[in-house]
Design a protein around this motif. Structure first.
Motif, PDB file in Angstrom:
ATOM      1  N   SER A   1      14.857 -23.902 -63.995  1.00 43.08           N
ATOM      2  CA  SER A   1      14.901 -25.213 -63.345  1.00 43.08           C
ATOM      3  C   SER A   1      13.522 -25.853 -63.239  1.00 43.08           C
ATOM      4  O   SER A   1      13.415 -27.060 -62.987  1.00 43.08           O
ATOM      5  CB  SER A   1      15.517 -25.102 -61.942  1.00 43.08           C
TER       6      SER A   1
ATOM      7  N   SER B   1      19.252 -12.986 -61.130  1.00 44.00           N
ATOM      8  CA  SER B   1      20.010 -14.225 -61.367  1.00 44.00           C
ATOM      9  C   SER B   1      19.405 -15.398 -60.614  1.00 44.00           C
ATOM     10  O   SER B   1      19.313 -16.515 -61.139  1.00 44.00           O
ATOM     11  CB  SER B   1      21.472 -14.031 -60.951  1.00 44.00           C
ATOM     12  N   PHE B   2      18.984 -15.143 -59.377  1.00 42.83           N
ATOM     13  CA  PHE B   2      18.335 -16.192 -58.580  1.00 42.83           C
ATOM     14  C   PHE B   2      17.037 -16.644 -59.249  1.00 42.83           C
ATOM     15  O   PHE B   2      16.738 -17.841 -59.335  1.00 42.83           O
ATOM     16  CB  PHE B   2      18.065 -15.683 -57.166  1.00 42.83           C
TER      17      PHE B   2
ATOM     18  N   SER C   1      21.298  -9.495 -58.577  1.00 43.27           N
ATOM     19  CA  SER C   1      21.462 -10.767 -57.854  1.00 43.27           C
ATOM     20  C   SER C   1      20.125 -11.485 -57.713  1.00 43.27           C
ATOM     21  O   SER C   1      20.040 -12.718 -57.829  1.00 43.27           O
ATOM     22  CB  SER C   1      22.095 -10.529 -56.478  1.00 43.27           C
TER      23      SER C   1
ATOM     24  N   LEU D   1      23.148 -22.298 -64.921  1.00 44.51           N
ATOM     25  CA  LEU D   1      23.505 -22.481 -63.512  1.00 44.51           C
ATOM     26  C   LEU D   1      24.844 -21.816 -63.190  1.00 44.51           C
ATOM     27  O   LEU D   1      24.954 -21.060 -62.214  1.00 44.51           O
ATOM     28  CB  LEU D   1      23.573 -23.975 -63.177  1.00 44.51           C
TER      29      LEU D   1
ATOM     30  N   ILE E   1      17.692 -18.863 -62.319  1.00 47.24           N
ATOM     31  CA  ILE E   1      18.012 -20.242 -61.944  1.00 47.24           C
ATOM     32  C   ILE E   1      16.742 -21.010 -61.596  1.00 47.24           C
ATOM     33  O   ILE E   1      16.519 -22.130 -62.067  1.00 47.24           O
ATOM     34  CB  ILE E   1      19.000 -20.265 -60.753  1.00 47.24           C
ATOM     35  N   CYS E   2      15.889 -20.411 -60.768  1.00 44.89           N
ATOM     36  CA  CYS E   2      14.656 -21.076 -60.343  1.00 44.89           C
ATOM     37  C   CYS E   2      13.706 -21.280 -61.519  1.00 44.89           C
ATOM     38  O   CYS E   2      13.115 -22.358 -61.682  1.00 44.89           O
ATOM     39  CB  CYS E   2      13.960 -20.263 -59.245  1.00 44.89           C
TER      40      CYS E   2
ATOM     41  N   LEU F   1      25.552 -14.302 -58.846  1.00 42.46           N
ATOM     42  CA  LEU F   1      24.931 -14.291 -57.515  1.00 42.46           C
ATOM     43  C   LEU F   1      25.982 -14.266 -56.412  1.00 42.46           C
ATOM     44  O   LEU F   1      25.939 -13.426 -55.502  1.00 42.46           O
ATOM     45  CB  LEU F   1      24.024 -15.523 -57.371  1.00 42.46           C
ATOM     46  N   VAL F   2      26.958 -15.165 -56.501  1.00 39.23           N
ATOM     47  CA  VAL F   2      28.002 -15.249 -55.472  1.00 39.23           C
ATOM     48  C   VAL F   2      28.914 -14.019 -55.526  1.00 39.23           C
ATOM     49  O   VAL F   2      29.295 -13.475 -54.477  1.00 39.23           O
ATOM     50  CB  VAL F   2      28.821 -16.543 -55.638  1.00 39.23           C
TER      51      VAL F   2
ATOM     52  N   ASN G   1      24.716 -17.727 -63.773  1.00 34.30           N
ATOM     53  CA  ASN G   1      23.912 -16.995 -62.792  1.00 34.30           C
ATOM     54  C   ASN G   1      24.418 -17.193 -61.363  1.00 34.30           C
ATOM     55  O   ASN G   1      24.353 -16.261 -60.551  1.00 34.30           O
ATOM     56  CB  ASN G   1      22.441 -17.404 -62.901  1.00 34.30           C
ATOM     57  N   LEU G   2      24.943 -18.375 -61.054  1.00 32.90           N
ATOM     58  CA  LEU G   2      25.550 -18.582 -59.728  1.00 32.90           C
ATOM     59  C   LEU G   2      26.804 -17.731 -59.578  1.00 32.90           C
ATOM     60  O   LEU G   2      27.081 -17.211 -58.488  1.00 32.90           O
ATOM     61  CB  LEU G   2      25.884 -20.058 -59.522  1.00 32.90           C
TER      62      LEU G   2
END
Length: 311
Positions: free
Chosen positions: A73, A65-66, A62, A37, A69-70, A44-45, A40-41
């Motif tokens: 999760s 990375s999203f 980006s 998290l 996370i998905c 992404l940010v 990758n966040l």
């Protein structure tokens, strides 16, 4: 569909029966998930808040990375929670949803990795036409195509599983719902279904890996035409991509390109593409990437400075 099954949940056997191993796994995978998290966040940010977002490679990064996370999760939070429970269960509906989501997000990730390889090929082998080839509209269309490909793949896999009857044993020797473990507990002959799964998921993984490997061979051969600095930068970028591809595709090919059955090693190999690869991706893409490190320092130092000034 209800008449084809008389079970409402599946029992997940998890990674191990040993309590000490489960406690260790709880701590270890909690750390892994937090790392996924945060890492990758961070990417992404950092990309979305800097000029790197307008460069195709980082635009695709980006999205990767999203997806990481998905994707993780869908599995890891339940795995961590189940490690504290004596009886690990998942409802039939949630199990089917997990199968669909994993194949949907996993296929998108595969296609984004393929697009990233094409981007590197265009940048290194066609530098004079790169901006024309990878214009913003085409980047958007490639990401949209990845989502469409993910939907097509997951619906085809889901349609094979959703119609199976489950009327007897409901113990799945895995830590999440996947197709081969489900085929093993279905109360019907699943040989044809298993072959179709191999033909779909297994061949997709193999063909994509071969295409990616071939593209990087072409890229590496073309480095002879670059300057020493250009070769160094290209090798650094391509090395990161190749490492991610091997981490993700190696275990995936083992899991799906084989006779439709289950092995004890499946759970270990699955950890690589569900948790380990998403955790290492941020490190792989940032440790040797000067532009990425500069963007992260710029974005986060600016944010900290703004907050301190505001306070």
């Amino acid at each position: 569909m209800e008449s084809q099954r008389n079970i409402s949940e599946f029992i997940l056997l998890g990674l191990s029966y040993n309590q000490n191993i489960q406690k260790f796994c709880f701590v270890f995978f909690s750390f892994c998930y937090i790392s996924v998290l945060v890492g990758n966040l961070l990417i992404l940010v950092s990309v979305r808040s800097s000029d790197l977002f307008y460069q195709p490679m980082y635009y695709f990064l980006s999205h990767l990375s999203f997806m990481d996370i998905c994707y993780t999760s869908c599995v890891t939070p339940k795995l961590i929670g189940d490690l504290l429970l004596a009886r690990k269960t998942i409802s039939y509906d949630n199990c089917m949803l997990q199968v669909f989501a994993l194949h949907f997000l996993g296929m998108i990730e595969i296609l984004i990795l393929t697009v990233m390889a094409f981007d590197r090929y265009a940048a290194i082998c066609k530098p004079l036409h790169y901006l024309l080839i990878m214009n913003r509209t085409r980047c958007h269309l490639l990401v949209l195509a990845a989502w469409a490909g993910g939907a097509l793949h997951s619906f085809s896999q889901f349609s094979l599983i959703i119609g199976l009857p489950f009327c007897g044993p409901n113990e799945i020797n895995h830590y999440y719902c996947d197709i081969f473990p489900l085929l093993k507990v279905a109360c019907t002959d699943t040989y044809i279904t298993g072959v179709l799964v191999v033909a779909n998921s297994g061949m997709v993984a193999l063909v994509t890996f071969v295409l990616l490997f071939g593209s990087y061979v072409v890229i590496l051969l073309s480095l002879r035409n670059l300057s020493a600095e250009g070769r160094r930068k290209a090798l650094s970028t391509c090395g990161s991509h190749i490492t991610v591809v091997i981490l993700f595709f190696g275990p995936s090919i083992f899991a799906y390109l084989r006779p439709p059955t289950t092995f004890p090693e499946d759970k270990i190999f699955a950890l690589f593409y569900t948790i380990i690869a998403p955790m290492f991706n941020p490190l792989i893409y940032t440790l040797r990437n000067t532009e990425m490190k500069k963007a992260m320092r710029s974005v986060w130092c600016q944010r900290i400075f703004s907050e301190e000034k505001h306070n």
